[in-house]
Enzyme design. Sequence first.
Site, PDB file in Angstrom:
ATOM      1  N   GLY A  47      14.124  -8.162 -40.055  1.00  8.99           N
ATOM      2  CA  GLY A  47      13.183  -8.772 -39.119  1.00  8.99           C
ATOM      3  C   GLY A  47      12.716 -10.158 -39.511  1.00  8.99           C
ATOM      4  O   GLY A  47      12.057 -10.832 -38.724  1.00  8.99           O
ATOM      5  N   CYS A 256      22.070   5.124  -9.634  1.00  9.68           N
ATOM      6  CA  CYS A 256      23.103   4.114  -9.405  1.00  9.68           C
ATOM      7  C   CYS A 256      23.901   4.465  -8.149  1.00  9.68           C
ATOM      8  O   CYS A 256      24.377   5.595  -7.999  1.00  9.68           O
ATOM      9  CB  CYS A 256      24.026   4.017 -10.611  1.00  9.68           C
ATOM     10  SG  CYS A 256      25.462   2.959 -10.328  1.00  9.68           S
ATOM     11  N   CYS A 259      27.759   5.188  -9.490  1.00  2.67           N
ATOM     12  CA  CYS A 259      28.135   6.308 -10.362  1.00  2.67           C
ATOM     13  C   CYS A 259      27.084   7.417 -10.380  1.00  2.67           C
ATOM     14  O   CYS A 259      27.277   8.449 -11.009  1.00  2.67           O
ATOM     15  CB  CYS A 259      28.394   5.821 -11.786  1.00  2.67           C
ATOM     16  SG  CYS A 259      26.902   5.472 -12.719  1.00  2.67           S
ATOM     17  N   CYS A 281      24.270   0.191 -11.886  1.00  2.00           N
ATOM     18  CA  CYS A 281      24.141   0.061 -13.338  1.00  2.00           C
ATOM     19  C   CYS A 281      24.331  -1.394 -13.750  1.00  2.00           C
ATOM     20  O   CYS A 281      25.258  -2.063 -13.297  1.00  2.00           O
ATOM     21  CB  CYS A 281      25.220   0.878 -14.056  1.00  2.00           C
ATOM     22  SG  CYS A 281      25.003   2.640 -13.928  1.00  2.00           S
ATOM     23  N   CYS A 287      29.148   2.259 -16.240  1.00  2.00           N
ATOM     24  CA  CYS A 287      29.293   2.684 -14.846  1.00  2.00           C
ATOM     25  C   CYS A 287      30.758   3.017 -14.547  1.00  2.00           C
ATOM     26  O   CYS A 287      31.059   4.061 -13.949  1.00  2.00           O
ATOM     27  CB  CYS A 287      28.793   1.558 -13.934  1.00  2.00           C
ATOM     28  SG  CYS A 287      28.541   2.043 -12.228  1.00  2.00           S
TER      29      CYS A 287
END
Lengths: 310, 372
Positions: A47, A256, A259, A281, A287
């Site tokens: 970080g 979606c 899909c 998606c 997808c």
Amino acid sequence: MTAISGEQKKSSRLKEKTLDGYNFAYLDDQTKRMIRRATLKAVAIPGYQVPFGSREMPLPFGWGTGGIQVTASIIGIDDTLKVIDQGADDTTNAVNIRRFFAKTAGVETTENTSDASIIQTRHRIPEAKLKSDQIIVYQVPIPEPLRWIEPREEETRKMHALTEYGVMHVGLYENIAHFGKVTTSYNYPVQVNDHYVMSPSPIPKFDNPKMDEMPALQLFGAGREKRIYAVPPYTKVKSLDFEDHPFEIESWSECCALCGSSSSFLDEVITDDKGSRMFVCSDSNFCANRRAKGHKGPGLPRKFEIKDIE
Amino acid sequence: MYVAVKGGDAAIENSQTLLAEERRGDRRVPELTLDQIKNQLSISVDRVMAEGSLYDRDLAALAIKQARGDIVEAIFLLRAYRTTLPRFGNTHPIDTAKMQIRRRISATFKDLPGGQILGPSFDYTHRLLDFSLVENSDSPVAEEASENILAEMPRVTELLDDEGLIEKEIDVNEQEPFDVTRNSLKFPASREARLQNLARGDEGFLLALAYSTQRGWGKTHPFAGEIRMGEVGVEIIPEELGFPIEVGEITVTECQMVNQFKGSATIPAQFTRGYGLTFGHNERKAMSMGILDRSLRSKELGEAINAPAQDEEFVLSHSCNVEASGFVQHLKLPHYVDFQSELVTVRALRKATTFSEKKEDSTGSKNVEGAE
């Protein structure tokens, strides 16, 4: 991260496939070494933003030069690269960066998340779970999560060193006091390994939980701002929140249209000028894989109403 | 549908072919040659070399041609090329006292050793469009002066220095200088880092900031002690030889600004310095740099800092036009994931507000307010 060995076979392939007059993966070896050193330091201090001598790349600053430099310095001839932008492999910038590496490094590229050894991304983490032999490289516009609170780096460096993040929580508190909830929806700050507060890059907060304890190595490159940072595999990544206002992610009442997935991040596609829209998606590979397995969505767009959104 | 911002290889390739066609323009018009650009757009070439941090007239001309005359784009092309070049070492500092002077003026003394040499300058032209240039015409040939220019032109600041009137310029750098092209700038920045940053910084940005401090946002309103432009030799010391050899000659513009004096009961009053140097002929940039170099010394000299031009982090972090242009224009990239997140949030907030408004309506509180 495959070393470029001196094997004859590989070096001949290298010669054939890469761009004339330029080094493998564009950058010269001294630059790559410098970036790898910065990257190692970043991995050692999760970080923490490590300054590095970022180079001008043949793509504009702000278009992924940090990610490109990190990828260029870790990529080897045996790597398989996937590049996404907004979750999709076929957005122009993703295509362009993939072309850049195909041209300068001659490596295999893929759209399939699980086949990639390196995934360079802008604004998303793939829906498929990443594995421990993969590296995800984020393109980062502004690496400093404290920038909007304190623009001066002389100050923010001190705040990071002292873990002095009270102001971040005050900001969140003010947000809650004002709107009743935290309204930051992307680039939602996280704390890594209980120390450094870090910008996850502008991924939607939907993706934040995927960073926590991720088996893959996460590298972040900010070219214009000349910083590299990292989250090693299996590291704690916590989105900032309060006990009584826990961190939450976006959800859709739609699924979606292509899909039928109801667990992925959905993009809204406007299909006419009368308010019709559909949701699909954002992760195009996720997808496509679902559709290949026979999943189907409702397809046709329908009239959109405000009650559809929670 | 669903293809608006998605585009594959073919789209990009077509776009680039179209770009190449537009660059060429009308094919009945002869194509520009690099020689023409180098010779007749020499100031553009100078600027591209300066901000591209690479002294190569041929490559700069190529960049200008490729960029269709877009100077910032040409600078970017040159920078992206420069970054791939190997680095052999540092040159000896150039000695501008030994410059083959083409222009040298001082605003602080009416006459001075070496004289005022105007050289080629827009300064005293009337900015009237010269319609004789519409058709190619025979340009006049300048006559050669009867007198030679001094081989070693004394610097105005040295004349002041002899009297102790201006602060001493002390070479503090024994070791390898900081290199902004290889390292990430840290604040507070050293003077060499500052000067490098300004030297490759955007001319327009530097100009505007220098202007702002002259106008009172800050208070650097100096005298142009001296501006000189001409050719200097570039020397390196190869390790195996141990003595300097000249590897080339470059054109530079140098500006020495003489600024408000500083002093106290114990320190005698002295003028302070600001320094500007650019590749090629570019006085606007060199002067802006000289003003900003001084203005950014506010902290070091204990002056109150209350204007952008005095703020080192503000100026140095935003001076690079390659960075700025890239980041501003990255907004053209798709942002629909982030935007979707914002949509979800804003809709949720609006929904919450709609509910509370309705509630207020039912209790009549809204109407009461309306009655007031």
